[in-house]
Design a protein around this motif. Structure first.
Motif, PDB file in Angstrom:
ATOM      1  N   LYS A 189      -5.382  -4.153  -4.445  1.00 19.47           N
ATOM      2  CA  LYS A 189      -4.766  -2.840  -4.221  1.00 19.47           C
ATOM      3  C   LYS A 189      -5.525  -2.062  -3.150  1.00 19.47           C
ATOM      4  O   LYS A 189      -4.931  -1.353  -2.352  1.00 19.47           O
ATOM      5  CB  LYS A 189      -4.715  -2.022  -5.505  1.00 19.47           C
ATOM      6  N   ILE A 190      -6.845  -2.188  -3.173  1.00 21.57           N
ATOM      7  CA  ILE A 190      -7.655  -1.507  -2.157  1.00 21.57           C
ATOM      8  C   ILE A 190      -7.250  -1.995  -0.771  1.00 21.57           C
ATOM      9  O   ILE A 190      -7.009  -1.190   0.136  1.00 21.57           O
ATOM     10  CB  ILE A 190      -9.159  -1.752  -2.402  1.00 21.57           C
ATOM     11  N   ASP A 191      -7.161  -3.297  -0.597  1.00 22.58           N
ATOM     12  CA  ASP A 191      -6.774  -3.856   0.702  1.00 22.58           C
ATOM     13  C   ASP A 191      -5.380  -3.381   1.103  1.00 22.58           C
ATOM     14  O   ASP A 191      -5.133  -3.085   2.277  1.00 22.58           O
ATOM     15  CB  ASP A 191      -6.821  -5.382   0.670  1.00 22.58           C
ATOM     16  N   ASN A 198       1.458   6.913  -6.643  1.00 24.95           N
ATOM     17  CA  ASN A 198       0.252   7.513  -7.208  1.00 24.95           C
ATOM     18  C   ASN A 198      -0.345   8.687  -6.440  1.00 24.95           C
ATOM     19  O   ASN A 198      -1.184   9.392  -6.985  1.00 24.95           O
ATOM     20  CB  ASN A 198      -0.824   6.432  -7.347  1.00 24.95           C
ATOM     21  N   CYS A 199       0.078   8.881  -5.199  1.00 28.10           N
ATOM     22  CA  CYS A 199      -0.600   9.874  -4.365  1.00 28.10           C
ATOM     23  C   CYS A 199       0.324  10.940  -3.778  1.00 28.10           C
ATOM     24  O   CYS A 199      -0.129  12.032  -3.433  1.00 28.10           O
ATOM     25  CB  CYS A 199      -1.329   9.184  -3.212  1.00 28.10           C
ATOM     26  N   ALA A 200       1.601  10.604  -3.633  1.00 33.07           N
ATOM     27  CA  ALA A 200       2.532  11.493  -2.932  1.00 33.07           C
ATOM     28  C   ALA A 200       2.796  12.807  -3.654  1.00 33.07           C
ATOM     29  O   ALA A 200       3.294  13.752  -3.048  1.00 33.07           O
ATOM     30  CB  ALA A 200       3.854  10.773  -2.666  1.00 33.07           C
ATOM     31  N   GLY A 201       2.450  12.890  -4.906  1.00 33.30           N
ATOM     32  CA  GLY A 201       2.625  14.150  -5.625  1.00 33.30           C
ATOM     33  C   GLY A 201       1.735  15.254  -5.086  1.00 33.30           C
ATOM     34  O   GLY A 201       2.059  16.435  -5.209  1.00 33.30           O
ATOM     35  N   CYS A 202       0.628  14.873  -4.462  1.00 31.31           N
ATOM     36  CA  CYS A 202      -0.311  15.851  -3.906  1.00 31.31           C
ATOM     37  C   CYS A 202      -0.471  15.715  -2.390  1.00 31.31           C
ATOM     38  O   CYS A 202      -0.627  16.716  -1.694  1.00 31.31           O
ATOM     39  CB  CYS A 202      -1.687  15.691  -4.554  1.00 31.31           C
ATOM     40  N   GLY A 217       0.820  -1.210   0.000  1.00 29.85           N
ATOM     41  CA  GLY A 217       0.000   0.000   0.000  1.00 29.85           C
ATOM     42  C   GLY A 217       0.852   1.257   0.000  1.00 29.85           C
ATOM     43  O   GLY A 217       0.558   2.215  -0.726  1.00 29.85           O
ATOM     44  N   LEU A 218       1.909   1.260   0.804  1.00 24.09           N
ATOM     45  CA  LEU A 218       2.825   2.398   0.829  1.00 24.09           C
ATOM     46  C   LEU A 218       3.454   2.605  -0.544  1.00 24.09           C
ATOM     47  O   LEU A 218       3.520   3.735  -1.044  1.00 24.09           O
ATOM     48  CB  LEU A 218       3.918   2.191   1.883  1.00 24.09           C
ATOM     49  N   THR A 219       3.884   1.536  -1.170  1.00 23.88           N
ATOM     50  CA  THR A 219       4.489   1.642  -2.501  1.00 23.88           C
ATOM     51  C   THR A 219       3.494   2.254  -3.482  1.00 23.88           C
ATOM     52  O   THR A 219       3.842   3.131  -4.277  1.00 23.88           O
ATOM     53  CB  THR A 219       4.951   0.254  -2.984  1.00 23.88           C
ATOM     54  N   PHE A 220       2.242   1.813  -3.415  1.00 23.80           N
ATOM     55  CA  PHE A 220       1.214   2.357  -4.303  1.00 23.80           C
ATOM     56  C   PHE A 220       1.005   3.846  -4.054  1.00 23.80           C
ATOM     57  O   PHE A 220       0.992   4.641  -5.001  1.00 23.80           O
ATOM     58  CB  PHE A 220      -0.121   1.610  -4.134  1.00 23.80           C
ATOM     59  N   ILE A 263      -5.667   0.378   2.162  1.00 22.17           N
ATOM     60  CA  ILE A 263      -6.348   0.470   3.460  1.00 22.17           C
ATOM     61  C   ILE A 263      -5.404  -0.005   4.571  1.00 22.17           C
ATOM     62  O   ILE A 263      -5.314   0.623   5.638  1.00 22.17           O
ATOM     63  CB  ILE A 263      -7.656  -0.356   3.470  1.00 22.17           C
ATOM     64  N   ALA A 264      -4.674  -1.084   4.340  1.00 25.74           N
ATOM     65  CA  ALA A 264      -3.725  -1.590   5.343  1.00 25.74           C
ATOM     66  C   ALA A 264      -2.675  -0.531   5.653  1.00 25.74           C
ATOM     67  O   ALA A 264      -2.307  -0.320   6.810  1.00 25.74           O
ATOM     68  CB  ALA A 264      -3.069  -2.886   4.861  1.00 25.74           C
ATOM     69  N   TYR A 265      -2.188   0.151   4.626  1.00 25.75           N
ATOM     70  CA  TYR A 265      -1.202   1.205   4.876  1.00 25.75           C
ATOM     71  C   TYR A 265      -1.837   2.370   5.645  1.00 25.75           C
ATOM     72  O   TYR A 265      -1.267   2.866   6.623  1.00 25.75           O
ATOM     73  CB  TYR A 265      -0.580   1.720   3.578  1.00 25.75           C
TER      74      TYR A 265
END
Length: 113
Positions: free
Chosen positions: A100-102, A43-47, A36-39, A105-107
């Motif tokens: 990926k959702i799981d 995909n999200c850390a840019g914002c 989850g962290l890798t994802f 959410i785990a992260y």
């Protein structure tokens, strides 16, 4: 390199490795949360701020560590599956497969601690 210096370098690297695995934390993540962290890094850390500290690069994007204060992070599962269309105004629409959702959410749950 002398044996004493090698031991010091090895000790420093060993103590830093968990910090590389989980931003803002001294503990390593379980495999699902690590995925989850890798994802979210990709995909999200840019914002969004995705770790335990720091500001979001895009001020309107809430830091992930605060999401659980707004609602249970498990409630994001349906939105992630169907495609998040709300959020901050510039957030792209996307949807994830159940695995990926799981992972995400785990992260996110690790940020609640």
């Amino acid at each position: 390199m002398r044996a004493g210096k090698f031991k010091v370098v090895a000790a420093v690297l060993a103590s830093a490795t968990p910090l590389l695995l989980h931003p803002g934390s001294a503990s390593a993540l379980e495999p699902q949360a690590q995925r989850g962290l890798t994802f979210v890094q990709t995909n999200c850390a840019g914002c969004h701020a995705i770790g335990r500290t720091g500001d979001s690069p895009f001020p309107e994007a809430p830091p992930f560590r605060t999401l659980h204060e707004r609602y249970p992070v498990e409630s994001l599962a349906e939105a992630l599956a169907e495609g998040i269309t709300t959020g901050h105004p510039s957030m792209p629409e996307f949807s994830l497969d159940p695995g990926k959702i799981d992972d995400v959410i785990a992260y996110l749950k690790t940020l609640e601690r």
